[in-house]
Design a protein around this motif. Structure first.
Motif, mmCIF file in Angstrom:
data_model
loop_
_atom_site.group_PDB
_atom_site.id
_atom_site.type_symbol
_atom_site.label_atom_id
_atom_site.label_comp_id
_atom_site.label_asym_id
_atom_site.label_seq_id
_atom_site.Cartn_x
_atom_site.Cartn_y
_atom_site.Cartn_z
ATOM 1 N N GLU A 134 0.890 -1.181 0.000
ATOM 2 C CA GLU A 134 0.000 0.000 0.000
ATOM 3 C C GLU A 134 0.918 1.218 0.000
ATOM 4 N N VAL A 135 0.602 2.193 -0.835
ATOM 5 C CA VAL A 135 1.498 3.349 -0.977
ATOM 6 C C VAL A 135 0.694 4.641 -1.084
ATOM 7 N N SER A 136 1.383 5.756 -0.817
ATOM 8 C CA SER A 136 0.710 7.061 -0.909
ATOM 9 C C SER A 136 0.723 7.603 -2.327
ATOM 10 N N ASP A 137 1.777 7.311 -3.075
ATOM 11 C CA ASP A 137 1.895 7.844 -4.438
ATOM 12 C C ASP A 137 2.239 6.698 -5.392
ATOM 13 N N LEU A 138 1.237 6.339 -6.184
ATOM 14 C CA LEU A 138 1.374 5.174 -7.070
ATOM 15 C C LEU A 138 2.522 5.335 -8.065
ATOM 16 N N GLY A 139 2.560 6.496 -8.729
ATOM 17 C CA GLY A 139 3.560 6.716 -9.773
ATOM 18 C C GLY A 139 4.970 6.686 -9.208
ATOM 19 N N GLU A 140 5.168 7.385 -8.110
ATOM 20 C CA GLU A 140 6.505 7.441 -7.503
ATOM 21 C C GLU A 140 6.933 6.054 -7.024
ATOM 22 N N SER A 141 6.025 5.338 -6.399
ATOM 23 C CA SER A 141 6.370 4.016 -5.866
ATOM 24 C C SER A 141 6.701 3.041 -6.986
ATOM 25 N N ARG A 142 5.919 3.074 -8.062
ATOM 26 C CA ARG A 142 6.202 2.168 -9.187
ATOM 27 C C ARG A 142 7.594 2.433 -9.740
ATOM 28 N N GLN A 143 7.931 3.709 -9.866
ATOM 29 C CA GLN A 143 9.240 4.099 -10.394
ATOM 30 C C GLN A 143 10.370 3.553 -9.493
ATOM 31 N N VAL A 144 10.189 3.669 -8.178
ATOM 32 C CA VAL A 144 11.218 3.212 -7.241
ATOM 33 C C VAL A 144 11.305 1.684 -7.242
ATOM 34 N N LEU A 145 10.151 1.038 -7.249
ATOM 35 C CA LEU A 145 10.149 -0.432 -7.248
ATOM 36 C C LEU A 145 10.824 -0.978 -8.510
ATOM 37 N N THR A 154 2.617 -5.822 -6.606
ATOM 38 C CA THR A 154 1.268 -5.240 -6.674
ATOM 39 C C THR A 154 1.269 -3.996 -5.793
ATOM 40 N N VAL A 155 0.869 -2.863 -6.374
ATOM 41 C CA VAL A 155 0.932 -1.597 -5.642
ATOM 42 C C VAL A 155 -0.478 -1.020 -5.555
ATOM 43 N N ILE A 156 -0.902 -0.705 -4.348
ATOM 44 C CA ILE A 156 -2.268 -0.231 -4.122
ATOM 45 C C ILE A 156 -2.215 1.144 -3.477
ATOM 46 N N GLU A 157 -2.892 2.114 -4.102
ATOM 47 C CA GLU A 157 -2.819 3.488 -3.569
ATOM 48 C C GLU A 157 -3.747 3.648 -2.363
ATOM 49 N N ARG A 158 -3.202 4.273 -1.320
ATOM 50 C CA ARG A 158 -3.998 4.505 -0.104
ATOM 51 C C ARG A 158 -5.156 5.459 -0.379
ATOM 52 N N THR A 159 -6.243 5.228 0.328
ATOM 53 C CA THR A 159 -7.335 6.203 0.337
ATOM 54 C C THR A 159 -7.511 6.669 1.778
ATOM 55 N N ALA A 160 -8.092 7.855 1.938
ATOM 56 C CA ALA A 160 -8.167 8.462 3.269
ATOM 57 C C ALA A 160 -8.898 7.559 4.269
ATOM 58 N N ASP A 161 -9.911 6.835 3.793
ATOM 59 C CA ASP A 161 -10.714 6.017 4.719
ATOM 60 C C ASP A 161 -10.240 4.559 4.794
ATOM 61 N N ASP A 162 -9.066 4.269 4.228
ATOM 62 C CA ASP A 162 -8.509 2.908 4.212
ATOM 63 C C ASP A 162 -9.341 1.924 3.381
ATOM 64 N N ALA A 163 -10.236 2.459 2.537
ATOM 65 C CA ALA A 163 -11.050 1.572 1.701
ATOM 66 C C ALA A 163 -10.159 0.755 0.749
ATOM 67 N N HIS A 164 -8.983 1.270 0.463
ATOM 68 C CA HIS A 164 -8.070 0.558 -0.450
ATOM 69 C C HIS A 164 -7.662 -0.804 0.111
ATOM 70 N N LEU A 165 -7.767 -0.972 1.434
ATOM 71 C CA LEU A 165 -7.328 -2.243 2.020
ATOM 72 C C LEU A 165 -8.196 -3.411 1.543
ATOM 73 N N ALA A 166 -9.399 -3.086 1.058
ATOM 74 C CA ALA A 166 -10.271 -4.157 0.539
ATOM 75 C C ALA A 166 -9.584 -4.868 -0.623
ATOM 76 N N ARG A 167 -8.888 -4.092 -1.455
ATOM 77 C CA ARG A 167 -8.188 -4.710 -2.595
ATOM 78 C C ARG A 167 -7.036 -5.593 -2.105
ATOM 79 N N ALA A 168 -6.322 -5.083 -1.099
ATOM 80 C CA ALA A 168 -5.223 -5.872 -0.536
ATOM 81 C C ALA A 168 -5.761 -7.142 0.117
ATOM 82 N N GLU A 169 -6.925 -7.015 0.774
ATOM 83 C CA GLU A 169 -7.571 -8.183 1.395
ATOM 84 C C GLU A 169 -7.812 -9.274 0.364
ATOM 85 N N THR A 170 -8.429 -8.865 -0.761
ATOM 86 C CA THR A 170 -8.767 -9.829 -1.812
ATOM 87 C C THR A 170 -7.498 -10.525 -2.300
#
Ligand SMILES: Cc1cc2nc3c(=O)[nH]c(=O)nc-3n(C[C@H](O)[C@H](O)[C@H](O)COP(=O)(O)OP(=O)(O)OC[C@H]3O[C@@H](n4cnc5c(N)ncnc54)[C@H](O)[C@@H]3O)c2cc1C
Length: 222
Positions: A134-145, A154-170
């Motif tokens: 899970e990352v704050s900036d998708l583009g920057e993280s992809r570049q570094v990785l 697999t890189v998942i962008e954070r959302t303020a309410d942590d809703a992004h964790l649902a994707r990580a869960e799956t």
């Protein structure tokens, strides 16, 4: 404390710097992926923790990937480093014990876990590890990785309410079905969340290793 000199600093992106440290005190040292170093910040007792990506005990050299999230002492240290600077650190010390790892391995974490991902990728057992970050900036993280050889993560962008964790869960639930062993690192609350998900997927605790690298409002976790 081991004294070391900064022999290279590579700015991979605005928030990430690869830092090479060398010194006689880094020679003949036993190191394993998953261990930590605690770098002294200035002359006081303050230290911040980093994960060696590699360790060359013959040459006396190690490398860390520092993520500067803000303006804490660690972020300022990483941002201000120049070749020829010196520092002191404790370690390498035990943190995550990955010696008895069985494959397949899944690493879940965030920007602070990229270095561990790199160390795993270079190890015999961890070379085929699947990384989910899970990352704050998708583009920057992809570049570094990409730059550190983890472009297939697999890189998942954070959302303020942590809703992004649902994707990580799956993702983790799918990998759990394949019998994977899980290494959970990064933000404490995300680790707790994923631990619950794995428990619900009947993944026994022997298949999960977890270590919080940071938590909102806390400083200098080790
Ligand atoms: C075993 C271990 C290994 C680690 N390995 C690495 C590594 O290889 N590379 C690396 O970059 N970090 C790593 N970390 C994480 C790093 O030590 C912390 O992020 C540390 O807090 C950074 O220090 P700071 O002085 O910049 O911020 P601090 O002064 O410690 O923190 C100030 C505030 O910033 C927030 N914060 C802290 N970290 C983050 C973050 N990552 N993202 C968003 N907000 C944050 C928190 O709210 C905290 O209260 C590791 C930590 C541990 C425990």
């Amino acid at each position: 404390m081991r004294p070391a000199s900064v022999t290279a600093v590579e700015t991979l992106s605005p928030h990430f710097r690869l830092v090479d440290l060398e010194g006689d005190a880094l020679r003949a040292v036993d190191w394993a992926p998953g261990q930590k170093v605690q770098v002294a910040m200035g002359s006081g007792l303050t230290a911040r923790t980093y994960t060696p990506m590699s360790w060359d005990a013959d040459r006396g050299a190690t490398r860390v990937l520092a993520f500067s999230h803000g303006d804490g002492p660690g972020s300022r240290w990483a941002n201000g480093l120049r070749v020829g600077d010196t520092c002191q650190f404790f370690g390498p010390r035990r943190s995550l014990d990955l010696a008895d790892l069985e494959t397949p391995i899944v690493l879940f974490g965030d920007e602070t876990s990229f270095g561990l991902g790199g160390a795993l990728r270079d190890s015999r057992k961890g070379a085929a590890a699947t990384c989910v970050f899970e990352v704050s900036d998708l583009g920057e993280s992809r570049q570094v990785l990409e730059a550190i050889g983890l472009g297939d993560a697999t890189v998942i962008e954070r959302t303020a309410d942590d809703a992004h964790l649902a994707r990580a869960e799956t993702e983790l639930a799918r990998l759990a079905a394949g019998g994977a062993l899980f290494i959970l690192t990064g933000k404490a609350s995300s680790i707790q969340h994923m631990s619950r998900v794995l428990k619900a997927a009947s993944v026994g605790s022997v298949r999960v290793k977890a270590k919080a690298y940071w938590a909102p409002g806390k400083t200098g976790l080790d």
